[in-house]
Design an enzyme around this catalytic site. Sequence first.
Site, PDB file in Angstrom:
ATOM      1  N   LYS A  83       0.861  -1.191   0.000  1.00  0.00           N
ATOM      2  CA  LYS A  83       0.000   0.000   0.000  1.00  0.00           C
ATOM      3  C   LYS A  83       0.897   1.240   0.000  1.00  0.00           C
ATOM      4  O   LYS A  83       1.804   1.364   0.832  1.00  0.00           O
ATOM      5  CB  LYS A  83      -0.875  -0.033   1.258  1.00  0.00           C
ATOM      6  CG  LYS A  83      -2.237   0.577   1.089  1.00  0.00           C
ATOM      7  CD  LYS A  83      -3.102   0.247   2.302  1.00  0.00           C
ATOM      8  CE  LYS A  83      -4.393   1.011   2.281  1.00  0.00           C
ATOM      9  NZ  LYS A  83      -5.154   0.830   3.515  1.00  0.00           N
TER      10      LYS A  83
HETATM   11  O1  G3P Z   1      -7.846   1.729   5.234  1.00  0.00           O
HETATM   12  C1  G3P Z   1      -8.212   2.967   4.715  1.00  0.00           C
HETATM   13  C2  G3P Z   1      -9.583   3.459   5.117  1.00  0.00           C
HETATM   14  O2  G3P Z   1     -10.526   2.447   4.978  1.00  0.00           O
HETATM   15  C3  G3P Z   1      -9.635   4.237   6.376  1.00  0.00           C
HETATM   16  O3  G3P Z   1     -10.947   4.470   6.829  1.00  0.00           O
HETATM   17  O4  G3P Z   1     -12.562   5.224   8.546  1.00  0.00           O
HETATM   18  O5  G3P Z   1     -10.113   5.764   8.822  1.00  0.00           O
HETATM   19  O6  G3P Z   1     -11.478   6.921   7.101  1.00  0.00           O
HETATM   20  P1  G3P Z   1     -11.289   5.652   7.875  1.00  0.00           P
END
Ligand code: G3P
Length: 217
Positions: A83
């Site tokens: 990633k």
């Molecule tokens: O892994 C990336 C993403 O899904 C993060 O989500 O909830 O931290 O915006 P969030």
Amino acid sequence: MKFFVDTAEVDDIRELMETGLLDGVTTNPSLIAKSGRNFLDVVKEICAIVPGPVSAEVAATDLAGMIAEGEHLAGLAENVVVKLPLTWDGLKACRHMTSKGIKTNVTLCFSANQALLAAKAGATYISPFIGRLDDINLEGMQLIEDIRTIYDNYAYATEILAASIRGVNHVSQAAIAGADVATIPPEVIRKLVSHPLTDKGLAGFVADWKKTGQSIL
Ligand code: G3P
């Protein structure tokens, strides 16, 4: 649409694998910090549980650092997806990984132009963050629709991985918009099956079946 779980909690991953509906896993530095575990140990453990793609994010932000870390992460298991952040150096690192046959997930995507760049860099996955756009009163789902149109216009093979999913409606909307994958927190995956009319209907069928006095076996 493929389902990935967005977590570094191995107990959740094990439990969700039992549903037979889990296609992969995504992690990020915040999820690793929350788990309190050693990053490399947890990635190896997840890769042994899940045969599908497991995203592991580099910590470096410079090109040489991302390449060194990415190659190290890719060596941990066959199903590691590296990633990388959506920066110029991240895109260069993506091109490098792709040329070496290493799968990539370009993350922190907030615009259609960024997604176009990631596809041109040969990304395996692009991760548009729906919830974080919604958080600032922008239309996260519109971004998924726009990327779908662009990728279809030019037949880019990069898969759209809808990320930053906050609720069950995001999942169905991402599927309608044509996302290839949704990465979903464990608690949201568990809620997907629930509907009050299902519970009510099943209770009625169970009660009526009892009245028949019959048994199938
Ligand atoms: O892994 C990336 C993403 O899904 C993060 O989500 O909830 O931290 O915006 P969030």
